[in-house]
Scaffold this active site. Sequence first.
Site, short mmCIF file in Angstrom:
data_model
loop_
_atom_site.label_atom_id
_atom_site.label_comp_id
_atom_site.label_asym_id
_atom_site.label_seq_id
_atom_site.Cartn_x
_atom_site.Cartn_y
_atom_site.Cartn_z
N SER A 148 32.85 38.76 44.56
CA SER A 148 32.84 37.74 43.38
C SER A 148 31.73 38.46 42.43
O SER A 148 30.95 39.03 43.15
CB SER A 148 32.70 36.50 43.61
N TYR A 164 28.28 29.97 47.97
CA TYR A 164 29.02 30.85 47.43
C TYR A 164 28.58 32.17 46.96
O TYR A 164 29.25 33.26 47.57
CB TYR A 164 29.91 30.19 46.49
#
Length: 257
Positions: A148, A164
């Site tokens: 990401s 995350y």
Amino acid sequence: MTDLFRLDGKVAVVTGGGRGIGLMMARGLLQAGASVYVSSRKEAELNAAVDALSPLGRISAVPADLGTAEGVAALTAAVTGREDAIHALFNNAGAAWGAPYEEFPESGFDKVYDVNVKGVFLLTRALTPLLNAAATEDDPARVINTGSIDGIVAPGKGRDNFSYSASKAAVHMLTRHLAGELAPKILVNAIAPGLFESRMTKEMLRAGPDEVGAVLPLGRIGQPDDIAGISVFLASRASAYITGAVIPVDGGVSTIR
């Protein structure tokens, strides 16, 4: 030149393939000629994906919770029972958790790391024999991990996805570590997506994709073809000299944050 990007005769496994970025990956791989296994926890979503994509090629669904050793074993057994080799593994299944800094629970780290990091390692290791079986000197097998942009640049104040972002930075380093371990028969790279429409980004896109995308360097959020293109490239012979790379697919966000 076209043959560099074709995947005819290749077999790919896409985790988290029932929706979002995983579904975009599966569609692109099928369009390039690959056969695809999709896996996730939610059988109904997988069945819907198979119904939608089966006109494009051979696609099969294997429900499994890839945040557990049992789920990894179930997917491995299902694929091993049907294939002698696989050419590409897309470790895309992911989990997220959001909570204010003062309230962020320990379970918010456990769940996210189990899927996003530990699951990536365990499934890659379990499928390494099938990947090795597919590898050739001119065209190694592939592992493509979904990282990401949040694992490259800090999300910033008010973005409460602490586990995350940390897990995706871990995915990027795991990608580099595995690239050295598994070379030269298996190439390991990561895609670091920016903003795409998915269940995870629903809140971020509340104002609408056009309005949100207008402030990004390329003036829009990511589209399915953007994921399909990088996925096909990394699975194809065109990327046979690339390993250990983390490739932002973010419309330029990482250049300004």
